[in-house]
Design a protein around this motif. Structure first.
Motif, PDB file in Angstrom:
ATOM      1  N   LEU A  75       0.831  -1.209   0.000  1.00 56.36           N
ATOM      2  CA  LEU A  75       0.000   0.000   0.000  1.00 56.36           C
ATOM      3  C   LEU A  75       0.865   1.259   0.000  1.00 56.36           C
ATOM      4  N   GLY A  76       1.950   1.247   0.771  1.00 57.66           N
ATOM      5  CA  GLY A  76       2.856   2.386   0.797  1.00 57.66           C
ATOM      6  C   GLY A  76       3.515   2.611  -0.553  1.00 57.66           C
ATOM      7  N   ALA A  77       3.934   1.525  -1.195  1.00 53.91           N
ATOM      8  CA  ALA A  77       4.538   1.634  -2.522  1.00 53.91           C
ATOM      9  C   ALA A  77       3.529   2.168  -3.524  1.00 53.91           C
ATOM     10  N   ARG A  78       2.286   1.743  -3.392  1.00 53.93           N
ATOM     11  CA  ARG A  78       1.231   2.216  -4.284  1.00 53.93           C
ATOM     12  C   ARG A  78       1.060   3.722  -4.173  1.00 53.93           C
ATOM     13  N   LEU A  79       1.020   4.238  -2.957  1.00 52.69           N
ATOM     14  CA  LEU A  79       0.864   5.686  -2.768  1.00 52.69           C
ATOM     15  C   LEU A  79       2.034   6.451  -3.377  1.00 52.69           C
ATOM     16  N   LYS A  80       3.248   5.973  -3.156  1.00 49.69           N
ATOM     17  CA  LYS A  80       4.436   6.648  -3.702  1.00 49.69           C
ATOM     18  C   LYS A  80       4.474   6.552  -5.224  1.00 49.69           C
ATOM     19  N   ALA A  81       4.112   5.397  -5.763  1.00 44.28           N
ATOM     20  CA  ALA A  81       4.115   5.220  -7.217  1.00 44.28           C
ATOM     21  C   ALA A  81       3.071   6.120  -7.873  1.00 44.28           C
ATOM     22  N   GLU A  82       1.884   6.186  -7.285  1.00 41.47           N
ATOM     23  CA  GLU A  82       0.841   7.043  -7.850  1.00 41.47           C
ATOM     24  C   GLU A  82       1.215   8.512  -7.754  1.00 41.47           C
ATOM     25  N   ALA A  83       1.879   8.904  -6.675  1.00 39.94           N
ATOM     26  CA  ALA A  83       2.328  10.290  -6.541  1.00 39.94           C
ATOM     27  C   ALA A  83       3.349  10.638  -7.623  1.00 39.94           C
ATOM     28  N   ALA A  84       4.071   9.625  -8.112  1.00 35.50           N
ATOM     29  CA  ALA A  84       5.068   9.827  -9.161  1.00 35.50           C
ATOM     30  C   ALA A  84       4.475   9.619 -10.557  1.00 35.50           C
ATOM     31  N   GLY A  85       3.159   9.421 -10.630  1.00 32.59           N
ATOM     32  CA  GLY A  85       2.497   9.264 -11.920  1.00 32.59           C
ATOM     33  C   GLY A  85       2.393   7.832 -12.408  1.00 32.59           C
ATOM     34  N   GLY A  86       2.678   6.872 -11.545  1.00 37.55           N
ATOM     35  CA  GLY A  86       2.619   5.464 -11.934  1.00 37.55           C
ATOM     36  C   GLY A  86       1.610   4.697 -11.118  1.00 37.55           C
ATOM     37  N   GLY A  87       1.969   3.489 -10.759  1.00 41.91           N
ATOM     38  CA  GLY A  87       1.071   2.662  -9.974  1.00 41.91           C
ATOM     39  C   GLY A  87       1.701   1.320  -9.690  1.00 41.91           C
ATOM     40  N   VAL A  88       1.012   0.546  -8.869  1.00 44.68           N
ATOM     41  CA  VAL A  88       1.445  -0.812  -8.536  1.00 44.68           C
ATOM     42  C   VAL A  88       0.412  -1.776  -9.104  1.00 44.68           C
ATOM     43  N   HIS A  89       0.899  -2.709  -9.895  1.00 43.93           N
ATOM     44  CA  HIS A  89       0.055  -3.736 -10.487  1.00 43.93           C
ATOM     45  C   HIS A  89       0.442  -5.065  -9.865  1.00 43.93           C
ATOM     46  N   LEU A  90      -0.536  -5.806  -9.379  1.00 47.33           N
ATOM     47  CA  LEU A  90      -0.297  -7.124  -8.780  1.00 47.33           C
ATOM     48  C   LEU A  90      -0.664  -8.186  -9.794  1.00 47.33           C
ATOM     49  N   ALA A  91       0.158  -9.227  -9.879  1.00 48.74           N
ATOM     50  CA  ALA A  91      -0.093 -10.260 -10.885  1.00 48.74           C
ATOM     51  C   ALA A  91       0.099 -11.656 -10.297  1.00 48.74           C
ATOM     52  N   GLY A  92      -0.791 -12.555 -10.694  1.00 48.42           N
ATOM     53  CA  GLY A  92      -0.629 -13.972 -10.387  1.00 48.42           C
ATOM     54  C   GLY A  92      -0.722 -14.339  -8.920  1.00 48.42           C
ATOM     55  N   MET A  93      -1.633 -13.710  -8.189  1.00 53.51           N
ATOM     56  CA  MET A  93      -1.739 -14.007  -6.758  1.00 53.51           C
ATOM     57  C   MET A  93      -2.283 -15.410  -6.509  1.00 53.51           C
ATOM     58  N   LEU A  94      -1.617 -16.134  -5.620  1.00 48.94           N
ATOM     59  CA  LEU A  94      -2.135 -17.423  -5.170  1.00 48.94           C
ATOM     60  C   LEU A  94      -3.382 -17.177  -4.328  1.00 48.94           C
ATOM     61  N   PRO A  95      -4.302 -18.128  -4.268  1.00 46.98           N
ATOM     62  CA  PRO A  95      -5.547 -17.927  -3.521  1.00 46.98           C
ATOM     63  C   PRO A  95      -5.341 -17.495  -2.065  1.00 46.98           C
ATOM     64  N   VAL A  96      -4.357 -18.058  -1.377  1.00 46.43           N
ATOM     65  CA  VAL A  96      -4.143 -17.712   0.028  1.00 46.43           C
ATOM     66  C   VAL A  96      -3.738 -16.241   0.184  1.00 46.43           C
ATOM     67  N   VAL A  97      -2.999 -15.711  -0.770  1.00 47.22           N
ATOM     68  CA  VAL A  97      -2.599 -14.302  -0.733  1.00 47.22           C
ATOM     69  C   VAL A  97      -3.758 -13.421  -1.198  1.00 47.22           C
ATOM     70  N   ALA A  98      -4.437 -13.838  -2.246  1.00 43.24           N
ATOM     71  CA  ALA A  98      -5.575 -13.068  -2.753  1.00 43.24           C
ATOM     72  C   ALA A  98      -6.638 -12.895  -1.675  1.00 43.24           C
ATOM     73  N   ARG A  99      -6.791 -13.901  -0.834  1.00 43.38           N
ATOM     74  CA  ARG A  99      -7.793 -13.844   0.234  1.00 43.38           C
ATOM     75  C   ARG A  99      -7.511 -12.712   1.209  1.00 43.38           C
ATOM     76  N   VAL A 100      -6.251 -12.455   1.529  1.00 42.40           N
ATOM     77  CA  VAL A 100      -5.891 -11.350   2.416  1.00 42.40           C
ATOM     78  C   VAL A 100      -6.332 -10.027   1.795  1.00 42.40           C
TER      79      VAL A 100
END
Length: 135
Positions: A75-100
């Motif tokens: 979440l912290g990286a997402r805020l910093k990336a968006e402030a810099a004009g970018g973003g964080v993209h998540l890919a290929g999450m396993l079900p146990v991680v996606a559940r969180v």
């Protein structure tokens, strides 16, 4: 495409690899992301941002566990990336991680892709084909 490996960090329970792929930095954490290993992910993410890579793709295919500390790193990286004009993209999450992400509602604030390839194809300046919903 630029597929240069930028670096990696490692502990007994988490290995993080970083490579540059076009305008994106692909960050691959493998293992368990928790209170004890969070800095191993935080540091490479912040290093990518410091180098001007504001579009971060986190390849979650080898991430076996993520607790609230790991979620906060992302979440912290997402805020910093968006402030810099970018973003964080998540890919290929396993079900146990996606559940969180589902339980906490964090899946609503990240762009989530089924694969790294799909995340890389979703470039910010790529224009989608015109889809006419009127018929």
């Amino acid at each position: 495409m630029d597929r240069g490996t930028v670096g990696s960090a490692q502990s007994g329970r988490l290995l993080v690899e970083v490579r540059e792929e076009g305008p994106s930095a692909v960050v691959t954490p493998a293992g368990e992301l928790d209170h004890h290993t969070a800095d191993l992910l935080r540091e490479p993410l912040e290093a990518c941002l410091a180098r001007g890579r504001s579009r971060l793709v986190v390849d979650c295919t080898r991430l076996e566990f993520c607790d609230s500390t790991g979620l906060n790193v992302l979440l912290g990286a997402r805020l910093k990336a968006e402030a810099a004009g970018g973003g964080v993209h998540l890919a290929g999450m396993l079900p146990v991680v996606a559940r969180v992400f589902e339980i906490t509602g964090a899946d609503a604030v990240f762009t989530v892709h089924a694969t790294v390839e799909a995340a890389l194809a979703d470039e910010p300046d790529a224009q989608p084909e015109d889809e006419d919903e009127d018929g």
